[in-house]
Design a protein around this motif. Sequence first.
Motif, PDB file in Angstrom:
ATOM      1  N   SER A  81       0.826  -1.217   0.000  1.00 28.28           N
ATOM      2  CA  SER A  81       0.000   0.000   0.000  1.00 28.28           C
ATOM      3  C   SER A  81       0.858   1.264   0.000  1.00 28.28           C
ATOM      4  N   ASP A  82       2.105   1.147   0.466  1.00 26.08           N
ATOM      5  CA  ASP A  82       3.005   2.304   0.396  1.00 26.08           C
ATOM      6  C   ASP A  82       3.281   2.687  -1.056  1.00 26.08           C
ATOM      7  N   PHE A  83       3.422   1.661  -1.875  1.00 27.19           N
ATOM      8  CA  PHE A  83       3.660   1.921  -3.294  1.00 27.19           C
ATOM      9  C   PHE A  83       2.456   2.648  -3.902  1.00 27.19           C
ATOM     10  N   LEU A  84       1.288   2.167  -3.523  1.00 29.58           N
ATOM     11  CA  LEU A  84       0.075   2.806  -4.039  1.00 29.58           C
ATOM     12  C   LEU A  84      -0.035   4.232  -3.520  1.00 29.58           C
ATOM     13  N   GLY A  85       0.330   4.397  -2.247  1.00 33.33           N
ATOM     14  CA  GLY A  85       0.269   5.730  -1.648  1.00 33.33           C
ATOM     15  C   GLY A  85       1.175   6.698  -2.379  1.00 33.33           C
ATOM     16  N   LEU A  86       2.355   6.230  -2.727  1.00 31.12           N
ATOM     17  CA  LEU A  86       3.288   7.077  -3.463  1.00 31.12           C
ATOM     18  C   LEU A  86       2.667   7.516  -4.787  1.00 31.12           C
ATOM     19  N   TYR A  87       2.033   6.549  -5.432  1.00 32.90           N
ATOM     20  CA  TYR A  87       1.421   6.883  -6.720  1.00 32.90           C
ATOM     21  C   TYR A  87       0.335   7.940  -6.531  1.00 32.90           C
ATOM     22  N   GLU A  88      -0.449   7.756  -5.492  1.00 38.26           N
ATOM     23  CA  GLU A  88      -1.534   8.712  -5.268  1.00 38.26           C
ATOM     24  C   GLU A  88      -0.988  10.115  -5.065  1.00 38.26           C
ATOM     25  N   LYS A  89       0.051  10.187  -4.260  1.00 35.57           N
ATOM     26  CA  LYS A  89       0.640  11.505  -3.994  1.00 35.57           C
ATOM     27  C   LYS A  89       1.174  12.113  -5.282  1.00 35.57           C
ATOM     28  N   LEU A  90       1.876  11.279  -6.035  1.00 37.87           N
ATOM     29  CA  LEU A  90       2.494  11.797  -7.256  1.00 37.87           C
ATOM     30  C   LEU A  90       1.445  12.209  -8.272  1.00 37.87           C
ATOM     31  N   SER A  91       0.435  11.391  -8.412  1.00 40.02           N
ATOM     32  CA  SER A  91      -0.549  11.714  -9.450  1.00 40.02           C
ATOM     33  C   SER A  91      -1.373  12.928  -9.039  1.00 40.02           C
ATOM     34  N   GLU A  92      -1.550  13.091  -7.734  1.00 34.92           N
ATOM     35  CA  GLU A  92      -2.267  14.265  -7.272  1.00 34.92           C
ATOM     36  C   GLU A  92      -1.475  15.531  -7.584  1.00 34.92           C
ATOM     37  N   LYS A  93      -0.175  15.425  -7.353  1.00 29.95           N
ATOM     38  CA  LYS A  93       0.666  16.615  -7.521  1.00 29.95           C
ATOM     39  C   LYS A  93       0.979  16.897  -8.984  1.00 29.95           C
ATOM     40  N   HIS A  94       1.306  15.830  -9.704  1.00 33.54           N
ATOM     41  CA  HIS A  94       1.845  16.044 -11.050  1.00 33.54           C
ATOM     42  C   HIS A  94       0.849  15.766 -12.154  1.00 33.54           C
ATOM     43  N   GLY A  95      -0.172  15.014 -11.820  1.00 34.44           N
ATOM     44  CA  GLY A  95      -1.172  14.692 -12.834  1.00 34.44           C
ATOM     45  C   GLY A  95      -1.783  15.929 -13.478  1.00 34.44           C
ATOM     46  N   PRO A  96      -2.290  16.862 -12.641  1.00 32.49           N
ATOM     47  CA  PRO A  96      -2.936  18.041 -13.226  1.00 32.49           C
ATOM     48  C   PRO A  96      -2.014  18.867 -14.111  1.00 32.49           C
ATOM     49  N   ASN A  97      -0.721  18.696 -13.939  1.00 35.39           N
ATOM     50  CA  ASN A  97       0.207  19.447 -14.778  1.00 35.39           C
ATOM     51  C   ASN A  97       0.475  18.755 -16.111  1.00 35.39           C
ATOM     52  N   GLY A  98      -0.163  17.621 -16.296  1.00 39.29           N
ATOM     53  CA  GLY A  98      -0.013  16.933 -17.566  1.00 39.29           C
ATOM     54  C   GLY A  98       1.087  15.894 -17.582  1.00 39.29           C
ATOM     55  N   PHE A  99       1.668  15.609 -16.413  1.00 34.15           N
ATOM     56  CA  PHE A  99       2.725  14.588 -16.375  1.00 34.15           C
ATOM     57  C   PHE A  99       2.104  13.202 -16.439  1.00 34.15           C
ATOM     58  N   ILE A 100       2.832  12.325 -17.085  1.00 31.77           N
ATOM     59  CA  ILE A 100       2.405  10.935 -17.110  1.00 31.77           C
ATOM     60  C   ILE A 100       3.050  10.247 -15.917  1.00 31.77           C
ATOM     61  N   VAL A 101       2.266  10.024 -14.892  1.00 31.60           N
ATOM     62  CA  VAL A 101       2.793   9.394 -13.687  1.00 31.60           C
ATOM     63  C   VAL A 101       2.662   7.879 -13.866  1.00 31.60           C
ATOM     64  N   PRO A 102       3.801   7.165 -13.800  1.00 33.87           N
ATOM     65  CA  PRO A 102       3.721   5.717 -14.004  1.00 33.87           C
ATOM     66  C   PRO A 102       2.848   5.075 -12.929  1.00 33.87           C
ATOM     67  N   PRO A 103       1.886   4.275 -13.332  1.00 39.38           N
ATOM     68  CA  PRO A 103       1.016   3.649 -12.343  1.00 39.38           C
ATOM     69  C   PRO A 103       1.609   2.358 -11.789  1.00 39.38           C
ATOM     70  N   PRO A 104       1.334   2.068 -10.527  1.00 40.88           N
ATOM     71  CA  PRO A 104       1.815   0.819  -9.927  1.00 40.88           C
ATOM     72  C   PRO A 104       0.894  -0.328 -10.324  1.00 40.88           C
ATOM     73  N   PRO A 105       1.297  -1.555 -10.041  1.00 35.49           N
ATOM     74  CA  PRO A 105       0.366  -2.656 -10.312  1.00 35.49           C
ATOM     75  C   PRO A 105      -0.868  -2.501  -9.429  1.00 35.49           C
ATOM     76  N   GLU A 106      -2.002  -2.887  -9.952  1.00 36.33           N
ATOM     77  CA  GLU A 106      -3.213  -2.719  -9.168  1.00 36.33           C
ATOM     78  C   GLU A 106      -3.334  -3.813  -8.107  1.00 36.33           C
ATOM     79  N   LYS A 107      -4.174  -3.522  -7.169  1.00 37.40           N
ATOM     80  CA  LYS A 107      -4.418  -4.521  -6.125  1.00 37.40           C
ATOM     81  C   LYS A 107      -5.069  -5.733  -6.749  1.00 37.40           C
ATOM     82  N   ASN A 108      -4.747  -6.856  -6.175  1.00 38.21           N
ATOM     83  CA  ASN A 108      -5.334  -8.080  -6.680  1.00 38.21           C
ATOM     84  C   ASN A 108      -5.842  -8.868  -5.491  1.00 38.21           C
TER      85      ASN A 108
END
Lengths: 372, 777
Positions: B443-470
């Motif tokens: 979940s830390d990996f997912l958390g990192l993604y969330e933070k990054l996509s929140e910050k950089h997503g709106p600026n148009g950055f392609i934030v690499p997504p982590p593997p989804e939960k299974n």
Amino acid sequence: MMMTEENEVESTLSVCGHNIQIAEVLKDGEMLSFLIVSQKLSGTGEYHVHRNYDDFEWLQHNLFCQEDVAGIQGVIFPPLPAKAQVNTAAKVMKQLGFLSLGEWQPYCKALEVFLQQVAAHSILSKNKAVEVFLTNPDSPGKQKVKKNIFNRLSQAVDGMRKEGHKDVDDFFQTARDHNLVLTNCTKTVTEKLLEVVQTEQKIAVACGHFSAALLLCVEPGDDPNKQAFSKVCVKLSEVFESMKKSTTGVSENDVSTMGLGLDLESRYQEAIKEMLFRRTCKLVELEHARRNAEKAKPVKKAAMEELRKAAETEFEDISRVAKEEITRFEAVRVKMLQQAMVQWCEKQLLTAKECADQFTQHLEVFRGMNFK
Amino acid sequence: MATSSERSPPPFPDDQDVQDSEEVQGRESDEDDGEDLFGSPSDPALTQTDTSPEPISDSSDLLMTPPDDIMKDLLIEPISIQAESKPVAEVIVEPSEEFDDLTNNITAAAEVTEISLDEPSDEFDILGSEAEAQREEVVVVAEVSPAAAAAAGGGGEVPTSVTEPPDEEMLDDVEQEDLEISPAPIINLGGELFTSSTTTVPPASEITADLLGDFLGEAPPIAEPKKAAPAAMDLFDDDGSDLFADPHQIKSAKHPQRSLFEEPDEDLFAEPLGAISKKTTSKESKSVTITAAGPLADRSFAEPADIFMEEAVVTAPSISTSSSSIVDPKTNGVHAQEATDLFAEATVELSLDSPQTERKKEAMTKPPAAAAAAAAASQQQALEELDEEEEEEQEDKFDINISVKDPEKIGDGMNAYMAYKVCTQTTLAMFHNKTLTVRRRFSDFLGLYEKLSEKHGPNGFIVPPPPEKNLLGMTKVKVGKEDSSSADFLERRRGALERYLQRVVNHPSLLQDPDVREFLEREELPRAVSTQALSGAGFLKMLNRATDAVSKMTIKMNESDAWFEEKLQEVEAADQQFRKLHALVESLVVHRKELSGNTASFAKSTAMLGSAEDNTALSRALSQLAEVEDKMEQLHQDQATADTFNFAELIADYIRLLGAVRGSFDQRMKAWQRWQDAQTMLQKKREAEAKLLWANKPDKLQLVKEEIVEWEAKVTQYERDFERVSGTVRKEVLRFEKEKTKNFKTYILKYLESLLQSQQQLIKYWEAFLPEAKAIA
């Protein structure tokens, strides 16, 4: 995989036994028609005859019904593959196993081997039907083959009862036990190899699909990024194409060598089993006759004694022939299996080396690709 | 003449104050336009003028009769009026320079006249701000325009005397009907004007009509009555297209004009004109409007009324071609020469406008123009960006290597979770150590993604997504099933996490993010929360839904920028392709595993056959064969793994990444939407201002003015945001594409190496077996 024993054969055939070939198979409606080519012993000519499966059955029937030959029931008859048609039912296809694969090439090969075995057989090759079958351009009559004692179905009925009958001869007892084990084992191995081959075919198909799908990823345009990726896709597609080829090759090797070898071995074990069973039946018959002769009232004693003697002679003939056949066949099948394995190994090596070469080339191509 | 001046206004009427240089450039071009355009059509027009006198007289007669009906009657014979206008137009062309002189001479109205010649925009601005000033200017304009007409040699002595009265009348009317603007009075006015003008100087009538249209915000009523008669088109082709094009573009914010052009244009001016009028609704497109109006007007003079409509349609697209620097003969070569420059600068704005117009379901002809213009701009932009890209490329090589290893189950039962060791090897100065090792749970990996996509997503950055939960895979692990599928699951996930982190740190902007550093460095992380939303299929669904929404939105917007449209289509296509490839590789993997299993059972049965075999040599060979097959089983197994990790997982990564790419397009859409919304709001405020202006409520007016300033700032800000996001997305997509190729190459190389190795192994096995087989006697 041809088993030839010309030395044992005083050939009455006008053709060369080990050169019999099935040159092609034609689809005649539902029926399969086979072109059988055999070389004349005299001179250089060839016989070309068209035969369908019914003709093969006719031949086999004629071989079975050689009442005049002593101990004919002791012969291990070369096994004729099961009947195949253009649109064979799935069940029959399954029964055919390896022989159902491809465009009937394995099936033709099996028929070819059958004819070679018949022609090479010291007793069977003397039958006129063989000569007629191989040389007469006309179809050898369509008379309906009667179901006889050799029919597998009838065998199955009382098979269970007689199969366990204790043998009087240790040799045959051992042969029977051994045959039982080998039949099962060979059957399993054949089935497993068939599964391997089928999976290999699936992999080949999957590689082909992947290769085709990769080509669809190619994007047109002058954009260097796109061109680079398209190049990667095309090259990878080639890799999978050669993987498909090599996998197809491997599966074909499996079929043409080990597969056919095991299939033949498996059918031969069945043939031996049948032969041994016929002998066991005769043994049971003889024991009956003996008992009858012992118990018989004086009036019938002579007749019973006559029957007993006849049965005894017949059984002895059968046993004699059977012993010869088993010994002969043992050598044949070892050689046959060895050939199968050696050829298999050699072919697989060839394919693997070709494949490795291609991969090396692909690898170099990819290493040579430079993207910024 | 007002008509002439409006025909050749500078491309950036609104930016006049701001962009003087551009204006100059634009004006030059337009002057050229004028000459070129009028040079050719003047002859046919002149011939027509010969016939005109009769209709004029007719119309004048008609005009004399009931004023209410005058317009309609007039419209019945539009050709006559057109004929009138034509000569004027021709005459005007030549004296355009004289105009300048004239205007310079007129001291009081110096500014205004200049503007009137070039474009009435300033007048209107002034009008918008000061109602009284406007009147004065109106007078001035009125004076100037007749003067111009006189200079043109059309009317000689006529202008001043004739035109002034109507102006006064107009003003009177305006004052009277300040608040209620009913069509009738204007028509009356018009009627009067016409009567007066037609008798003496035809141009004057036009001027007055123009003035009416322009200066009274209530021009629409004029148009409306004319709707009835189709002939009105002709009348307004001349005056209307020129006059109205300018006025409303300037006063775009003003409600009345919009209403004028939204409603009547369909009937009066037909679609092409409508397109122009619509363009004018937004500031930035003015340049287009002007250029578009230019040819339209010119053509209208040159060609008969009926043809005009068709021509107009043609001209609109022709603008687009000219903007993409292709010389189009239909625009008389004028735009071909100059327009390119104009458009090159105007493009960005254009591209933004067009969607708006499109949204209004107007202007069918406009989008291509915008798209082409945008394409031209994007090419330039792309070139620039490519250069930047190259530079960045060099910096792109970060010396940082991340490995994720040792998945470890922590806890028991359903509360158990997997922790991974994240090892970082780097020489970058930003890290405290060269090797960093931390333990992170999934979940830390997912958390990192969330933070990054929140910050950089709106600026148009392609934030690499982590593997989804299974859930299924993880439940198996939690339950403690130690079967191959859970091991496979863990290995897949471990690899995916590793690639995910590596992608993050390979991104020059994301690497700088403090959260990334914290993730790699800090011993303990605050527990990531609310990663539930990202679980498994839900995550993918969410992505898909987002992309669906994007694609829907883009249908409305996609013409704005051909590059983005094309890319989005490519991304969609690639997504489909990758999904297909993924399914194919997965089935290949399944088959390989099946083969491995089948080979194993074949080996087993071979061994059994070997042991059952009496012949010792054969038995031995069969046992050997069983061993060979056992080894082959392992090879097939390895091959399946190679397929999985070199292709299936890589392709799965890219399906996720393509989702992220579409997400960045989505962010661009959002930025665009925000900007559009702000523009709409600004427009509303301006309309409110116009209303208040007429209602004469200065207290509220002040408030609205402040709001307008505020919203103008916002519009500018959002526009800039949108530009920035667009630029980033573009860069990111290019980077993504490059990375994709490199990534695939790397994995294919690995894969090929493994393939080759396994083939060589196979060869060894068979070579070892061959003598055994041959040894069977």
